[in-house]
Motif scaffolding. Structure first.
Motif, mmCIF file in Angstrom:
data_model
loop_
_atom_site.group_PDB
_atom_site.id
_atom_site.type_symbol
_atom_site.label_atom_id
_atom_site.label_comp_id
_atom_site.label_asym_id
_atom_site.label_seq_id
_atom_site.Cartn_x
_atom_site.Cartn_y
_atom_site.Cartn_z
ATOM 1 N N THR A 160 25.028 -9.257 -10.614
ATOM 2 C CA THR A 160 24.576 -9.585 -9.414
ATOM 3 C C THR A 160 23.961 -10.789 -9.653
ATOM 4 O O THR A 160 23.757 -11.691 -8.015
ATOM 5 N N GLY A 161 25.081 -12.041 -10.301
ATOM 6 C CA GLY A 161 25.022 -12.537 -10.548
ATOM 7 C C GLY A 161 23.805 -13.872 -10.651
ATOM 8 O O GLY A 161 23.144 -14.439 -10.437
ATOM 9 N N GLY A 162 22.855 -12.836 -11.045
ATOM 10 C CA GLY A 162 21.304 -13.318 -12.495
ATOM 11 C C GLY A 162 20.163 -12.909 -10.943
ATOM 12 O O GLY A 162 19.647 -13.213 -11.067
ATOM 13 N N ARG A 163 20.633 -12.671 -9.677
ATOM 14 C CA ARG A 163 19.620 -13.126 -8.616
ATOM 15 C C ARG A 163 18.760 -11.411 -9.083
ATOM 16 O O ARG A 163 19.497 -9.977 -9.549
ATOM 17 N N ARG A 164 17.863 -11.303 -8.472
ATOM 18 C CA ARG A 164 16.688 -9.924 -8.967
ATOM 19 C C ARG A 164 16.182 -9.449 -8.201
ATOM 20 O O ARG A 164 16.335 -9.461 -7.211
ATOM 21 N N HIS A 165 15.926 -8.150 -8.432
ATOM 22 C CA HIS A 165 15.008 -7.299 -6.241
ATOM 23 C C HIS A 165 15.930 -6.966 -5.408
ATOM 24 O O HIS A 165 15.788 -7.513 -4.520
ATOM 25 N N VAL A 166 17.524 -7.307 -5.711
ATOM 26 C CA VAL A 166 18.723 -7.338 -4.896
ATOM 27 C C VAL A 166 18.422 -5.865 -3.490
ATOM 28 O O VAL A 166 18.295 -6.417 -2.200
ATOM 29 N N TYR A 167 18.403 -4.483 -3.969
ATOM 30 C CA TYR A 167 18.153 -3.604 -3.465
ATOM 31 C C TYR A 167 17.229 -4.507 -2.568
ATOM 32 O O TYR A 167 17.077 -3.903 -0.954
ATOM 33 N N GLU A 168 15.783 -4.370 -3.185
ATOM 34 C CA GLU A 168 14.473 -4.809 -2.364
ATOM 35 C C GLU A 168 14.584 -5.461 -1.480
ATOM 36 O O GLU A 168 14.259 -5.337 -0.379
ATOM 37 N N ALA A 169 15.387 -6.642 -1.442
ATOM 38 C CA ALA A 169 15.024 -7.908 -0.897
ATOM 39 C C ALA A 169 16.553 -7.459 0.476
ATOM 40 O O ALA A 169 16.061 -7.874 1.704
ATOM 41 N N VAL B 100 23.128 -7.805 -18.190
ATOM 42 C CA VAL B 100 23.603 -7.090 -17.092
ATOM 43 C C VAL B 100 23.330 -7.054 -15.191
ATOM 44 O O VAL B 100 23.948 -7.454 -14.899
ATOM 45 N N ARG B 101 22.146 -8.042 -15.209
ATOM 46 C CA ARG B 101 22.174 -8.579 -14.061
ATOM 47 C C ARG B 101 22.720 -9.721 -13.503
ATOM 48 O O ARG B 101 23.237 -9.567 -12.329
ATOM 49 N N ASP B 102 22.929 -10.949 -14.581
ATOM 50 C CA ASP B 102 23.635 -11.928 -14.381
ATOM 51 C C ASP B 102 25.051 -11.216 -13.617
ATOM 52 O O ASP B 102 25.753 -11.955 -13.103
ATOM 53 N N ALA C 6 14.574 -7.381 -26.931
ATOM 54 C CA ALA C 6 16.419 -6.563 -26.969
ATOM 55 C C ALA C 6 16.408 -6.596 -25.078
ATOM 56 O O ALA C 6 17.408 -6.431 -25.002
ATOM 57 N N PHE C 7 15.337 -5.091 -24.643
ATOM 58 C CA PHE C 7 15.539 -4.444 -23.655
ATOM 59 C C PHE C 7 15.376 -5.831 -22.450
ATOM 60 O O PHE C 7 16.542 -5.795 -21.522
ATOM 61 N N ARG C 8 14.920 -6.603 -22.721
ATOM 62 C CA ARG C 8 15.403 -8.052 -21.622
ATOM 63 C C ARG C 8 16.179 -9.053 -22.198
ATOM 64 O O ARG C 8 16.637 -8.753 -20.799
ATOM 65 N N GLU C 9 17.102 -8.941 -23.173
ATOM 66 C CA GLU C 9 18.294 -9.591 -23.090
ATOM 67 C C GLU C 9 19.386 -8.768 -22.648
ATOM 68 O O GLU C 9 20.133 -9.398 -21.897
ATOM 69 N N LEU C 10 19.057 -7.345 -22.822
ATOM 70 C CA LEU C 10 20.043 -6.758 -22.645
ATOM 71 C C LEU C 10 20.026 -6.584 -20.217
ATOM 72 O O LEU C 10 21.477 -6.774 -20.157
#
Length: 81
Positions: A57-66, A52-54, A44-48
């Motif tokens: 951020t358009g699905g991008r992960r670790h935007v801040y770190e990048a 939210v990420r989609d 459930a957490f992974r789905e939510l």
């Protein structure tokens, strides 16, 4: 594998009687506990989190770190060049 006090050698002396209560109270094997966690709360957490990420951020992960990495590399190039 059912959790067993015989399998944990890191336990402090005298804790075996408390550890032996876990299988009795849980009534499940450890793989069942992990599967229930994966299929319930974590799924459930992974789905939510994905929704939210989609949206944010358009699905991008670790935007801040990048962005931090890019700034750090840019600063290193400016300092050396």
């Amino acid at each position: 594998m059912l959790y067993s006090p015989d399998h944990d050698h890191r336990r402090p002396e005298g804790a075996d009687d408390q550890a032996a209560k876990l299988p009795e109270k849980a009534g499940r094997w450890t793989f069942q506990i992990v599967e229930e966690y994966d299929d319930g709360y974590y799924a459930a957490f992974r789905e939510l989190e994905g929704e939210v990420r989609d949206r944010l951020t358009g699905g991008r992960r670790h935007v801040y770190e990048a962005e931090l990495k890019q700034r750090s590399q840019r600063a290193g190039r400016e300092a050396s060049g």
